[in-house]
Design an enzyme around this catalytic site. Structure first.
Site, short mmCIF file in Angstrom:
data_model
loop_
_atom_site.label_atom_id
_atom_site.label_comp_id
_atom_site.label_asym_id
_atom_site.label_seq_id
_atom_site.Cartn_x
_atom_site.Cartn_y
_atom_site.Cartn_z
N HIS A 277 0.87 -1.42 -0.08
CA HIS A 277 0.28 0.33 0.21
C HIS A 277 1.11 1.23 0.03
O HIS A 277 0.69 2.13 0.47
CB HIS A 277 -0.88 -0.09 1.64
CG HIS A 277 -1.90 -0.85 1.23
ND1 HIS A 277 -3.08 -0.61 0.44
CD2 HIS A 277 -2.01 -2.10 1.47
CE1 HIS A 277 -4.02 -2.12 0.48
NE2 HIS A 277 -3.49 -2.70 1.22
N ASP A 337 -0.97 -5.24 6.04
CA ASP A 337 -1.95 -5.99 5.22
C ASP A 337 -2.20 -5.90 3.74
O ASP A 337 -0.75 -5.35 3.24
CB ASP A 337 -3.08 -5.52 5.35
CG ASP A 337 -3.68 -3.87 4.90
OD1 ASP A 337 -2.35 -3.06 4.69
OD2 ASP A 337 -4.46 -3.76 4.23
N GLU A 338 -2.02 -7.45 2.68
CA GLU A 338 -2.27 -7.15 2.28
C GLU A 338 -0.99 -7.21 1.26
O GLU A 338 -1.10 -5.97 -0.17
CB GLU A 338 -3.11 -6.53 1.09
CG GLU A 338 -4.84 -6.35 1.96
CD GLU A 338 -6.06 -5.89 0.72
OE1 GLU A 338 -6.75 -6.48 1.06
OE2 GLU A 338 -5.56 -4.87 0.89
N VAL A 339 0.37 -7.55 1.15
CA VAL A 339 1.78 -7.70 0.90
C VAL A 339 1.68 -8.35 -0.24
O VAL A 339 1.70 -9.88 0.06
CB VAL A 339 2.52 -7.78 1.81
CG1 VAL A 339 4.24 -7.67 1.35
CG2 VAL A 339 2.19 -6.37 2.90
N GLU A 390 -2.45 -9.66 9.69
CA GLU A 390 -1.61 -10.41 9.24
C GLU A 390 -0.42 -10.28 9.80
O GLU A 390 0.62 -11.16 9.44
CB GLU A 390 -1.36 -10.06 6.67
CG GLU A 390 -2.47 -9.95 6.52
CD GLU A 390 -3.09 -9.12 6.32
OE1 GLU A 390 -3.76 -8.37 7.22
OE2 GLU A 390 -3.67 -8.64 5.38
#
Ligand code: NAG
Ligand code: NAG
Ligand code: NAG
Length: 473
Positions: A277, A337-339, A390
Site C-alpha cells: 500500500h 496488510d495485503e503484501v 496478517e
C-alpha cells in the site's frame, strides 16, 4: 433501532478497502413517547414527569464541589456547543433572555470528581468515560470522574431534550448511569483513495461525538495518494499527493483535526501502512520501493517497500520519529496488510537476499523480517503500535501492548480467539465495512453483530482488558 430507521445517514465513511461504518446516523429531533437515546445507556430510568426548559433561563454551570471550573476550556467549549445543539443560535436567545419565561429546570450542574479533571489531556485506551446523570427540578446533575465522562453525559443530556406540541422544550425526570462496553469505538476514514477536505473530516468527528465514538483511525496515506505533508520529507506529498497544494494536510490542518477531536473526547490514530500500500510513497523517495522485473530486466514498475536495503530502514526511522511527535496518541497504526509478493519474487536481488537469510521461497518470512525491524524502530520512539491481522498471522514477534486489528470476515471468530488467546488486545472491524452495503436495509446486520461471540475460555480473564476487545456496542 427505531431511531435509525427514521433518520437517513448524514455522513458516510468512504473507503474501498478498510472502511468500517458504524453509527454515522445523526438525529436530534425529538418526539414525545420515544426513548431516543443513542447509544442506549447501561442504566436508564425515566418517568412521565416532564419539566419545561427555557433557553432564556436555563444554564450549564459547574457544581460547587467540581474539580473543574471556568478555566477548563474543553468544558467551556462543550457547554457552548451543547447549548446550541439544544436551543439553536445563542445570539437569538440574548434578546429573549431578558423576557423571563417559565423554566422548571434552571440548570445542569456539571460535577467533575477526580482531582485531575484532565482538561488539557488527551483521551486514551484507559480513559474512564463513565458518568451519572440525574434530571430533576430545579437542577439536573451530571457527575463524572473527568472531562471525558462529562462529554458523554452532555451528549446524553442533549438527546433527552424534546419539543412538545406547543414548541416548548421539555425534558423528563430521568436517572442514568452509563459507561461504554468497549474502550475503543472507532471509525476509519481513508483520505488517500479519496481526498477528504478538512471540513468533511471535522463533520465526521462531530457525528462521531454524537454517537459516542472515541477513536478516529486516520488511514491517511495509501497507494493512490500521499496527502500528509511531512516536515522531514516534503517530497512525499509534493510528488505523492493528488495535488501538492490543494489535496494535502498541512501541519496546521493535522493539529486542528487532533484538537477538534480532543475537544470531543476522540483519539486520533494515524495509519501509515507499509510495506504494501505504498505506491504513492515511491514518487518522492528514490529507491524506497522494490523494482519489479520482467524476466531479467526491470519492468519499470515497483512493488512494496524494498526490505533488503538499509536505506529503507533509515528512512522509516526518520519518518516515524516525526510521526511520533506530530500525533499525541500512544498508538500508531503500522498497517502490514495485503503484501503482494509477486514483485519481490521477480527481483533477482531480493531472491539472492532470501537465499542468504535462509528464507527459502517463503516470502512471508521476508515480510516478517521487514515488519520486525519496523516495529523495533517504532518501539524506540516510545509509541505503541496497532497492526492488521496478517502481521500476527505471520508470526511476527509483537510487544505485549500491541493491538491487532481483525479485518477479514472469513474465520473471524477463530482469528479473534487466536489473537486474544495469545494475550493481545484486538480491535474488530471485519463486520462493518461500508462497501458491504449493497441495497436497501442490509445495513441492519451491522447492528446485529456481537463482537464477543467467540469462545470465552480463550479470552482475557481480566474484564478490564476484555472491555478493550472490540469495536462498538
Ligand atoms: C415523558 O413525559 C411525557 C409527559 O408526561 C410522557 O408522555 C412520556 O411518555 C415521557 N417519556 C419518557 C421517555 O419517559
Ligand atoms: C546494512 O546494515 C547491516 C547491519 O547494520 C550491515 O551488517 C550491512 O553491512 C549493511 N549493508 C549495507 C549494504 O550497507
Ligand atoms: C488459529 O490457530 C490455530 C492453531 O495455531 C491454527 O491452526 C488456525 O489456522 C488459526 N486460525 C486462523 C483463522 O488463523
Amino acid at each position: 433501532m427505531y431511531f435509525l430507521l427514521k433518520f437517513a445517514p448524514l455522513f458516510l465513511a468512504v473507503s474501498v478497502c478498510h472502511g468500517w461504518l458504524f453509527g454515522d446516523f445523526v438525529g436530534k429531533q425529538k418526539e414525545l413517547d420515544e426513548i431516543s437515546l443513542w447509544p442506549l445507556p447501561q442504566k436508564f430510568q425515566s418517568s412521565a414527569v416532564a419539566f419545561k426548559l427555557s433557553p432564556a433561563r436555563f444554564q450549564i454551570v459547574y457544581a460547587k464541589e467540581s474539580s473543574a471550573g471556568p478555566s477548563c476550556s474543553l468544558l467551556e467549549n462543550a457547554f457552548r456547543r451543547y447549548f446550541e445543539y439544544m436551543f439553536g443560535d445563542l445570539k437569538k436567545h440574548e434578546k429573549s433572555r431578558k423576557k423571563a419565561s417559565d423554566s422548571d429546570l434552571v440548570e445542569l450542574k456539571v460535577w467533575i470528581t477526580a482531582a485531575d479533571p484532565e482538561c488539557d489531556g488527551y483521551p486514551s485506551l484507559q480513559t474512564d468515560e463513565s458518568y451519572e446523570l440525574t434530571v430533576d427540578a430545579p437542577s439536573a446533575v451530571l457527575k463524572a470522574a473527568n472531562v471525558w465522562g462529562a462529554l458523554r453525559g452532555l451528549e446524553t443530556f442533549s438527546q433527552l431534550v424534546y419539543e412538545d406540541d406547543y414548541g416548548v422544550n421539555n425534558i423528563n425526570k430521568t436517572d442514568i448511569s452509563d459507561f461504554p462496553r468497549f474502550a475503543h469505538r472507532g471509525i476509519l476514514l481513508d483520505s488517500s483513495r479519496h481526498f477528504l477536505p478538512l471540513k468533511v473530516i471535522l463533520a465526521n468527528l462531530e457525528a462521531m461525538a454524537m454517537n459516542k465514538f472515541n477513536v478516529f483511525h486516520w488511514h491517511i496515506v495509501d497507494d493512490p495518494s500521499f496527502p500528509y505533508i511531512s516536515r522531514t520529507f516534503p517530497e512525499l506529498s509534493q510528488k505523492g499527493a493528488y495535488h501538492p497544494f490543494t489535496h494535502v494536510y498541512t501541519p496546521s490542518d493535522v493539529k486542528m483535526v487532533i484538537e477538534f477531536a480532543r475537544m470531543r473526547g476522540i483519539r486520533v490514530i494515524p495509519e501509515f501502512d507499509t510495506p504494501g500500500h505504498t505506491q504513492s510513497w515511491g514518487n518522492g523517495i528514490k529507491d524506497l520501493l522494490t523494482p519489479c522485473y520482467s524476466g531479467s530486466t526491470p519492468s519499470g514498475t515497483f512493488g512494496p517497500v524494498n526490505p533488503i536495503l538499509n536505506s529503507s530502514y533509515e528512512f522509516m526511522a526518520q519518518f516515524f520519529k516525526e510521526i511520533s511527535t506530530v500525533f499525541p496518541d500512544a498508538y500508531i497504526h503500522l498497517g502490514g496488510d495485503e503484501v503482494d509478493f509477486s514483485c519481490w519474487k521477480s527481483n533477482p536481488d531480493v531472491r539472492k537476499f532470501m537465499e542468504q537469510q535462509g528464507f527459502g521461497t517463503d516470502y512471508s518470512k521476508l515480510e516478517s523480517f521487514y515488519i520486525q525491524r519496523l516495529l523495533d524502530i517504532v518501539a524506540a520512539t516510545k509509541k505503541g503500535y496497532m497492526v492488521w491481522q496478517e502481521v500476527f498471522d505471520n508470526g511476527v514477534k509483537l510487544k505485549d501492548d500491541t493491538v491487532v486489528e481483525v479485518w477479514m470476515g472469513n474465520k473471524m471468530e477463530e482469528e479473534l480467539q487466536n489473537v486474544t488467546g495469545a494475550g493481545f488486545t484486538t480491535i474488530l472491524s471485519a463486520p462493518w465495512y461500508l462497501d458491504y452495503i449493497s441495497y436497501g436495509q442490509d445495513w441492519q446486520r451491522y447492528y446485529k453483530v456481537e463482537p464477543l461471540s467467540f469462545p470465552a475460555e480463550s479470552r482475557h480473564k481480566d474484564p478490564c482488558v476484555e472491555r478493550t476487545a472490540a469495536v462498538p456496542r
